[in-house]
Structure formats: structure tokens, C-alpha cells
Design a protein around this motif. Structure first.
Motif, PDB file in Angstrom:
ATOM      1  N   SER A 139       0.831  -1.194   0.000  1.00 12.55           N
ATOM      2  CA  SER A 139       0.000   0.000   0.000  1.00 12.55           C
ATOM      3  C   SER A 139       0.867   1.245   0.000  1.00 12.55           C
ATOM      4  N   LYS A 140       0.509   2.198  -0.847  1.00 10.84           N
ATOM      5  CA  LYS A 140       1.226   3.470  -0.855  1.00 10.84           C
ATOM      6  C   LYS A 140       0.987   4.223   0.448  1.00 10.84           C
ATOM      7  N   ARG A 141      -0.124   3.916   1.102  1.00  2.00           N
ATOM      8  CA  ARG A 141      -0.386   4.532   2.402  1.00  2.00           C
ATOM      9  C   ARG A 141       0.653   4.063   3.416  1.00  2.00           C
ATOM     10  N   GLN A 142       1.005   2.771   3.359  1.00  2.00           N
ATOM     11  CA  GLN A 142       2.030   2.251   4.257  1.00  2.00           C
ATOM     12  C   GLN A 142       3.397   2.858   3.977  1.00  2.00           C
ATOM     13  N   ALA A 143       3.616   3.252   2.730  1.00  2.00           N
ATOM     14  CA  ALA A 143       4.912   3.806   2.349  1.00  2.00           C
ATOM     15  C   ALA A 143       5.213   5.113   3.067  1.00  2.00           C
ATOM     16  N   LEU A 144       4.180   5.779   3.605  1.00  2.00           N
ATOM     17  CA  LEU A 144       4.395   7.044   4.308  1.00  2.00           C
ATOM     18  C   LEU A 144       5.053   6.834   5.669  1.00  2.00           C
ATOM     19  N   ARG A 145       4.957   5.622   6.198  1.00  2.00           N
ATOM     20  CA  ARG A 145       5.513   5.357   7.532  1.00  2.00           C
ATOM     21  C   ARG A 145       7.024   5.514   7.524  1.00  2.00           C
ATOM     22  N   GLY A 146       7.510   6.285   8.489  1.00  2.00           N
ATOM     23  CA  GLY A 146       8.949   6.456   8.618  1.00  2.00           C
ATOM     24  C   GLY A 146       9.516   7.621   7.840  1.00  2.00           C
ATOM     25  N   LEU A 147       8.695   8.285   7.036  1.00  2.00           N
ATOM     26  CA  LEU A 147       9.178   9.456   6.314  1.00  2.00           C
ATOM     27  C   LEU A 147       9.203  10.669   7.244  1.00  2.00           C
ATOM     28  N   PRO A 148      10.107  11.618   7.024  1.00  2.00           N
ATOM     29  CA  PRO A 148      10.103  12.831   7.847  1.00  2.00           C
ATOM     30  C   PRO A 148       8.815  13.622   7.621  1.00  2.00           C
ATOM     31  N   SER A 149       8.407  14.376   8.621  1.00  7.97           N
ATOM     32  CA  SER A 149       7.133  15.089   8.537  1.00  7.97           C
ATOM     33  C   SER A 149       7.116  16.125   7.408  1.00  7.97           C
ATOM     34  N   ASP A 150       8.294  16.595   7.009  1.00  7.55           N
ATOM     35  CA  ASP A 150       8.355  17.575   5.926  1.00  7.55           C
ATOM     36  C   ASP A 150       8.842  16.925   4.633  1.00  7.55           C
ATOM     37  N   TRP A 151       8.516  15.666   4.420  1.00 12.24           N
ATOM     38  CA  TRP A 151       9.069  14.939   3.269  1.00 12.24           C
ATOM     39  C   TRP A 151       8.658  15.568   1.935  1.00 12.24           C
ATOM     40  N   ARG A 152       7.454  16.124   1.853  1.00 13.58           N
ATOM     41  CA  ARG A 152       7.030  16.746   0.595  1.00 13.58           C
ATOM     42  C   ARG A 152       7.873  17.977   0.260  1.00 13.58           C
ATOM     43  N   GLU A 153       8.153  18.781   1.293  1.00 12.94           N
ATOM     44  CA  GLU A 153       8.983  19.957   1.064  1.00 12.94           C
ATOM     45  C   GLU A 153      10.391  19.553   0.621  1.00 12.94           C
ATOM     46  N   GLN A 154      10.937  18.517   1.268  1.00 11.64           N
ATOM     47  CA  GLN A 154      12.267  18.038   0.883  1.00 11.64           C
ATOM     48  C   GLN A 154      12.268  17.510  -0.555  1.00 11.64           C
ATOM     49  N   LEU A 155      11.209  16.797  -0.907  1.00 11.78           N
ATOM     50  CA  LEU A 155      11.108  16.245  -2.260  1.00 11.78           C
ATOM     51  C   LEU A 155      11.069  17.365  -3.290  1.00 11.78           C
ATOM     52  N   TYR A 156      10.269  18.391  -3.011  1.00 11.23           N
ATOM     53  CA  TYR A 156      10.177  19.502  -3.958  1.00 11.23           C
ATOM     54  C   TYR A 156      11.510  20.238  -4.066  1.00 11.23           C
ATOM     55  N   GLN A 157      12.176  20.451  -2.947  1.00 12.10           N
ATOM     56  CA  GLN A 157      13.466  21.142  -2.988  1.00 12.10           C
ATOM     57  C   GLN A 157      14.478  20.364  -3.820  1.00 12.10           C
ATOM     58  N   ARG A 158      14.454  19.033  -3.715  1.00 11.08           N
ATOM     59  CA  ARG A 158      15.369  18.214  -4.501  1.00 11.08           C
ATOM     60  C   ARG A 158      15.024  18.306  -5.997  1.00 11.08           C
ATOM     61  N   ALA A 159      13.730  18.496  -6.297  1.00 15.22           N
ATOM     62  CA  ALA A 159      13.281  18.534  -7.696  1.00 15.22           C
ATOM     63  C   ALA A 159      13.225  19.938  -8.276  1.00 15.22           C
ATOM     64  N   ALA A 160      13.513  20.966  -7.459  1.00 18.78           N
ATOM     65  CA  ALA A 160      13.205  22.355  -7.812  1.00 18.78           C
ATOM     66  C   ALA A 160      13.746  22.809  -9.162  1.00 18.78           C
ATOM     67  N   LYS A 161      14.876  22.272  -9.608  1.00 19.39           N
ATOM     68  CA  LYS A 161      15.452  22.702 -10.877  1.00 19.39           C
ATOM     69  C   LYS A 161      15.217  21.690 -11.992  1.00 19.39           C
ATOM     70  N   GLY A 162      14.398  20.695 -11.710  1.00 18.08           N
ATOM     71  CA  GLY A 162      14.170  19.645 -12.691  1.00 18.08           C
ATOM     72  C   GLY A 162      12.905  19.839 -13.505  1.00 18.08           C
ATOM     73  N   LYS A 163      12.694  18.928 -14.435  1.00 20.76           N
ATOM     74  CA  LYS A 163      11.576  18.990 -15.370  1.00 20.76           C
ATOM     75  C   LYS A 163      10.225  18.888 -14.672  1.00 20.76           C
ATOM     76  N   TYR A 164      10.168  18.133 -13.579  1.00 22.60           N
ATOM     77  CA  TYR A 164       8.886  17.848 -12.944  1.00 22.60           C
ATOM     78  C   TYR A 164       8.658  18.643 -11.652  1.00 22.60           C
ATOM     79  N   ALA A 165       9.404  19.709 -11.457  1.00 19.09           N
ATOM     80  CA  ALA A 165       9.270  20.489 -10.225  1.00 19.09           C
ATOM     81  C   ALA A 165       7.839  20.998 -10.026  1.00 19.09           C
ATOM     82  N   ASP A 166       7.289  21.630 -11.066  1.00 20.68           N
ATOM     83  CA  ASP A 166       5.926  22.169 -10.953  1.00 20.68           C
ATOM     84  C   ASP A 166       4.907  21.056 -10.729  1.00 20.68           C
TER      85      ASP A 166
END
Length: 353
Positions: A139-166
């Protein structure tokens, strides 16, 4: 020599088998995209059948996931049906020509006979049903377990200069499907006349929409000055623009990129992080503080029972949770079959924000 009676009998037999394969009303309900997807998958399966010792049965049951099995059955069923339709049209045209091309008619008849053999084999395999041992799906819901609480912000920052940032930013802020990003999500800076407040609005054309399923169109809005880091990033993207259309070419490539970025950030995380994890996290945020039907409408669902598969309130961190100011959708949300006791239902009548 062409036997006219034999050809008529063959045509009528094929027609009756078509009706048994796919009734007219079911055929009409299939969207053009579904038909295209079924044809492509069906043709791939028919290619495999040529080399499979167990024929059709082996090809459609070679999976541990029931959902894959049933999709293969549906695709092969439709593909065989559509091929029959085309072959019958070709036969009618060939018989109507003057003079009749006997070789062409014989070739079409051979194809029809082969098609009927495939239909018969498919029908036997379908009636046998799914017999493989079921594999538990991650389950993708289970995949959230153990991620940092700001994981979305970290993901976007890592992608910020890439094709899929937006696209990552929009998926995080709306929980939209990758397929909906392929259609395009329109972002507008607008004033809400009801409260004279500026908003950032996301307009989404729904995927998985049928006559009584899904939301054809929905709107998710945030306060224009919401301090959430993801909205701060979006405001920077909107600087000097009244609107922005975010679109991707390939949902598959998009989710592959999300998975790659997540693996680079959290290499020891035991679950794969995909684009759908953003959808689950968005649902978790709303389940923590919003009305239940708002969750369904925001996810693009027209049935209340579907939301139970997305996110859990305890997976939302109050410090990093998203708080949409408004969620609107075309269709009301159908309640689940089992009614909640009246005294409990009365306590959950929070209006959509």
C-alpha cells in the motif's frame, strides 16, 4: 467456390458470440481511452498467446494480483470483440463487391474461424476464474511510515530545478492523479467575492470519470497568503503571472522521477515512494481536520467508500499539514452502504470549508 449459406451462417454465429462477449450497453459505456487501452493490452496478450503452451488461460492467469487478472480478462474480451466487428465489416464489404474476390473472402473466413477458436478458448479460461495464490499488494499509504514530517517539502526542494518540479508541487498541494496532470492542472490567482479574500485556485479535470463515478471537474483553493512552505514556493512560481498551466507528457515518467528523487533522499526507506504517495499524504492531511465529504471531493471521488483507501489522519503532522480554504466538485458524494448511527452522523455535519 463460395458457399453463400455457409458464409451467412458464419456471420450470424459470430454476431451471437459478440453479443454474449460484450452486450451493447456495456460497449457503449466504455470511454475512448479505455477502448484504446484495452485494444493495446489485448493485442499484446494475443501475441503472448502464440508462444504460451497453456494458451489464453496461461497468459491471463500469469499474475499474483487479481486486479491484473481482471484487467487482462476485460482487455482481451474487448479486443476479441473489436476484432470480430472489424472482420465482419470486411466480410460484408468483400461479399458486396462485384465481382466478388473469392480469395479475399476465403482469407477473411479463415480469420473469423481463428477468431472464434480464440473466443472459445478465452470463454473457457474466463469461466475457470482466478486461481493463483493472491500476493499481498504493497500500500502506498504504508509507504508514508517512517518518512520525515516535511518529506514533501524536501522532495520539492530536490526537484526544484528539474523537469517535474511544478508537477510535484501541484501533486503535493492537490493530491491529484498523475493522469490528471497529463490533462493539465490550471492554477489561478483570484479574488473570492464571498469574503473578498485572494485565493490560489487549482482547477482539475478528473480522471477515472464515468456516468456515475468520479468527479468530472473539481476546484481546490488555498488562502493566497497561507504560510505553508509549498505555497510559498508556488507564489514564487506565480510571481508576475495571473495563472499557470502545469502539464506532464507521461504519468509513468513522472512517477519514475518521484521514485528516483525519493530514493536519493531516503535510500534506507524500505518502501518505494511514488507520485501516489503525495495523494495519500494530502488525503491524510484533510482527514485530520476537514469534513469527510471534502476529502472525497478533493480526491475526485463521487463515492464515500473510496476514501478509506487513502491516507490516515494519524499520518498528518499538524505543523506540515495542508489546509485548503475551499474544495468544490460537480457531484455530491454518495454515502457508504452501511449507514452511520444517527447520533454519530449528527456530530459529523461539518460543512465543506
Amino acid at each position: 467456390m463460395i458457399d453463400a449459406d455457409e458464409m451467412v451462417a458464419l456471420i450470424e454465429s459470430c454476431r451471437s458470440e459478440m453479443q454474449a462477449m460484450l452486450p451493447a450497453d456495456e460497449f457503449a459505456s466504455l470511454s475512448s481511452k479505455t477502448r484504446q487501452d484495452y485494444r493495446e493490452l489485448g493485442r499484446t496478450l494475443l501475441q503472448r498467446v502464440r508462444y504460451a503452451e497453456g494458451g489464453v488461460a496461461e497468459v491471463i492467469t500469469a499474475t499474483q494480483r487479481p486486479t491484473t487478472y481482471y484487467k487482462r480478462v476485460a482487455a482481451l474480451r474487448y479486443c476479441l470483440y473489436a476484432d470480430l466487428v472489424e472482420q465482419l465489416k470486411s466480410l460484408h464489404s468483400a461479399l458486396s463487391a462485384r465481382p466478388v474476390d473469392g480469395l479475399q473472402v476465403m482469407a477473411i473466413r479463415t480469420q473469423l474461424q481463428q477468431q472464434r477458436a480464440s473466443l472459445h478458448e478465452f470463454d473457457i479460461a474466463r469461466q475457470s476464474g482466478y486461481t493463483a495464490e493472491r500476493q499481498k499488494r504493497a500500500s502506498k499509504r504504508q509507504a508514508l511510515r517512517g518518512l520525515p514530517s516535511d518529506w514533501r517539502e524536501q522532495l520539492y526542494q530536490r526537484a526544484a530545478k528539474g523537469k517535474y518540479a511544478d508537477a510535484i508541487l501541484v501533486a503535493a498541494l492537490t493530491g491529484c492523479r498523475p493522469e490528471e496532470l497529463r490533462h493539465g492542472v490550471l492554477i489561478r490567482w483570484a479574488n473570492n467575492p464571498r469574503n473578498d479574500m485572494d485565493e490560489i485556485r487549482f482547477e482539475i479535470d478528473g480522471a477515472k470519470v464515468k456516468t456515475y463515478q468520479g468527479q468530472p471537474h473539481r476546484l481546490i483553493a488555498y488562502g493566497a497568503h497561507d504560510p505553508h512552505p509549498l505555497l510559498e514556493a508556488l507564489r514564487a512560481r506565480l510571481a508576475g503571472q495571473g495563472e499557470l498551466l502545469v502539464r506532464i507528457d507521461s504519468p509513468v515518467n513522472f512517477t519514475v522521477e518521484v521514485r528516483r528523487l525519493a530514493r536519493s533522499l531516503w535510500p534506507k526507506h524500505k518502501h518505494a515512494i511514488t507520485a501516489y504517495c503525495l495523494r495519500h499524504q494530502w488525503a491524510a492531511d484533510l482527514k485530520r481536520h476537514a469534513a469527510a465529504d471534502s476529502v472525497s471531493q478533493g480526491l475526485g471521488h463521487a463515492s464515500a467508500k473510496t476514501r478509506r483507501h487513502y491516507g490516515q489522519a494519524n499520518q498528518a503532522c499538524s505543523r506540515h499539514a495542508l489546509h485548503p480554504a475551499a474544495i468544490e466538485a460537480e457531484r455530491p458524494v454518495k454515502p457508504t452502504a452501511g449507514k452511520v448511527p444517527r447520533h454519530r452522523a449528527a456530530s459529523n455535519t461539518e460543512s465543506t470549508p
